[in-house]
Design a protein around this motif. Sequence first.
Motif, PDB file in Angstrom:
ATOM      1  N   ARG A   1       0.873  -1.188   0.000  1.00 33.13           N
ATOM      2  CA  ARG A   1       0.000   0.000   0.000  1.00 33.13           C
ATOM      3  C   ARG A   1       0.901   1.225   0.000  1.00 33.13           C
ATOM      4  N   ARG A   2       0.872   1.953  -1.080  1.00 35.64           N
ATOM      5  CA  ARG A   2       1.734   3.111  -1.231  1.00 35.64           C
ATOM      6  C   ARG A   2       1.310   4.254  -0.303  1.00 35.64           C
ATOM      7  N   PRO A   3       2.235   5.134   0.043  1.00 32.93           N
ATOM      8  CA  PRO A   3       1.848   6.351   0.748  1.00 32.93           C
ATOM      9  C   PRO A   3       1.020   7.242  -0.179  1.00 32.93           C
ATOM     10  N   THR A   4      -0.140   7.654   0.256  1.00 31.46           N
ATOM     11  CA  THR A   4      -1.016   8.529  -0.522  1.00 31.46           C
ATOM     12  C   THR A   4      -1.612   9.571   0.416  1.00 31.46           C
ATOM     13  N   PRO A   5      -2.203  10.631  -0.120  1.00 34.38           N
ATOM     14  CA  PRO A   5      -2.887  11.596   0.747  1.00 34.38           C
ATOM     15  C   PRO A   5      -3.967  10.944   1.601  1.00 34.38           C
ATOM     16  N   ALA A   6      -4.572   9.871   1.104  1.00 35.24           N
ATOM     17  CA  ALA A   6      -5.662   9.214   1.831  1.00 35.24           C
ATOM     18  C   ALA A   6      -5.178   8.481   3.074  1.00 35.24           C
ATOM     19  N   ASN A   7      -3.895   8.053   3.099  1.00 37.81           N
ATOM     20  CA  ASN A   7      -3.414   7.318   4.270  1.00 37.81           C
ATOM     21  C   ASN A   7      -2.336   8.088   5.038  1.00 37.81           C
ATOM     22  N   ARG A   8      -2.382   9.416   4.904  1.00 45.11           N
ATOM     23  CA  ARG A   8      -1.421  10.235   5.649  1.00 45.11           C
ATOM     24  C   ARG A   8      -1.612  10.063   7.152  1.00 45.11           C
ATOM     25  N   TRP A   9      -2.880   9.925   7.597  1.00 43.37           N
ATOM     26  CA  TRP A   9      -3.171   9.729   9.021  1.00 43.37           C
ATOM     27  C   TRP A   9      -3.105   8.248   9.322  1.00 43.37           C
ATOM     28  N   LEU A  10      -2.180   7.858  10.173  1.00 40.41           N
ATOM     29  CA  LEU A  10      -1.913   6.447  10.416  1.00 40.41           C
ATOM     30  C   LEU A  10      -2.875   5.859  11.440  1.00 40.41           C
ATOM     31  N   PRO A  11      -3.153   4.556  11.336  1.00 39.77           N
ATOM     32  CA  PRO A  11      -3.977   3.892  12.344  1.00 39.77           C
ATOM     33  C   PRO A  11      -3.186   3.675  13.629  1.00 39.77           C
ATOM     34  N   ASP A  12      -3.901   3.499  14.736  1.00 38.94           N
ATOM     35  CA  ASP A  12      -3.251   3.145  15.993  1.00 38.94           C
ATOM     36  C   ASP A  12      -3.104   1.627  16.053  1.00 38.94           C
ATOM     37  N   THR A  13      -2.231   1.173  16.917  1.00 39.40           N
ATOM     38  CA  THR A  13      -1.960  -0.261  17.043  1.00 39.40           C
ATOM     39  C   THR A  13      -3.223  -1.046  17.352  1.00 39.40           C
ATOM     40  N   GLU A  14      -4.080  -0.493  18.221  1.00 37.37           N
ATOM     41  CA  GLU A  14      -5.302  -1.198  18.620  1.00 37.37           C
ATOM     42  C   GLU A  14      -6.186  -1.557  17.427  1.00 37.37           C
ATOM     43  N   GLU A  15      -6.121  -0.759  16.364  1.00 36.79           N
ATOM     44  CA  GLU A  15      -7.000  -0.971  15.220  1.00 36.79           C
ATOM     45  C   GLU A  15      -6.564  -2.157  14.358  1.00 36.79           C
ATOM     46  N   LEU A  16      -5.279  -2.478  14.372  1.00 35.40           N
ATOM     47  CA  LEU A  16      -4.769  -3.516  13.470  1.00 35.40           C
ATOM     48  C   LEU A  16      -4.323  -4.786  14.168  1.00 35.40           C
ATOM     49  N   ILE A  17      -4.127  -4.733  15.483  1.00 35.48           N
ATOM     50  CA  ILE A  17      -3.465  -5.850  16.157  1.00 35.48           C
ATOM     51  C   ILE A  17      -4.282  -7.135  16.108  1.00 35.48           C
ATOM     52  N   SER A  18      -5.608  -7.038  16.163  1.00 37.41           N
ATOM     53  CA  SER A  18      -6.418  -8.257  16.181  1.00 37.41           C
ATOM     54  C   SER A  18      -6.270  -9.070  14.895  1.00 37.41           C
ATOM     55  N   PRO A  19      -6.486  -8.481  13.695  1.00 38.20           N
ATOM     56  CA  PRO A  19      -6.298  -9.296  12.484  1.00 38.20           C
ATOM     57  C   PRO A  19      -4.859  -9.742  12.282  1.00 38.20           C
ATOM     58  N   LEU A  20      -3.890  -8.934  12.716  1.00 33.63           N
ATOM     59  CA  LEU A  20      -2.491  -9.336  12.563  1.00 33.63           C
ATOM     60  C   LEU A  20      -2.145 -10.497  13.486  1.00 33.63           C
TER      61      LEU A  20
END
Length: 219
Positions: free
Chosen positions: A190-209
């Motif tokens: 997933r390339r850096p784009t204006p749409a993903n300039r604001w990063l997710p917090d760890t809590e948002e991704l840790i479960s699926p990872l």
Amino acid sequence: MEETIEVAQTAQVPQQRGEQLPDTAVRYAKERHWDVFPGAWLEAEGGVEQCSCGDGSCAAPGAHPVREDWTDQATGSETVARRLWAKQPKASILLPTGRTFDAIDVPETAGFLALARMERMDLALGPVTLTPGRRMQFFVLPGAAAKAPDLVRKLGWPPASLDLRVLAEGDWVAAPPTRVGGRGAVQWVRRPTPANRWLPDTEELISPLAYACGRERRP
């Protein structure tokens, strides 16, 4: 079977053809305000690529810091970045973690499985890289190292049992199109784009990872 199909579709990694290291390093500093610093590079000797560090058994040929004070050398200034790569245009592009982002590092197969689940969940994602060593790195807000172990425990996993680690202060990631000797180039999933300039917090991704890494460890 459905999940397997989705993972395969997600795994169409974009190619970064024709990108020049100096211009790309400057662009990361200018457009993303990421700190960057030049690392080792690859030298061709007798038709074989060797790391510029001269160590024949280098673990990451062409993609590691070359100075002990690399944390002080890292810069978010496009002017300084341009000057650094003007001195050594072949230098790899390294990004220090623990500043504007941390990175959650997982095996490639677990990463694509998690990515498919995240897309179904409509989660907002930041940039994601795929390394030639078959690792995926999900960019998240700083602070992941302090949060991840407890979050993984709450999900029912002993942190040491999963092949999931956080790259935080004192670590770095190699940025595309950096090449690692004999393996290929780091790429954006997933390339850096204006749409993903604001990063997710760890809590948002840790479960699926964690779920995907847990599936990877099962016989």
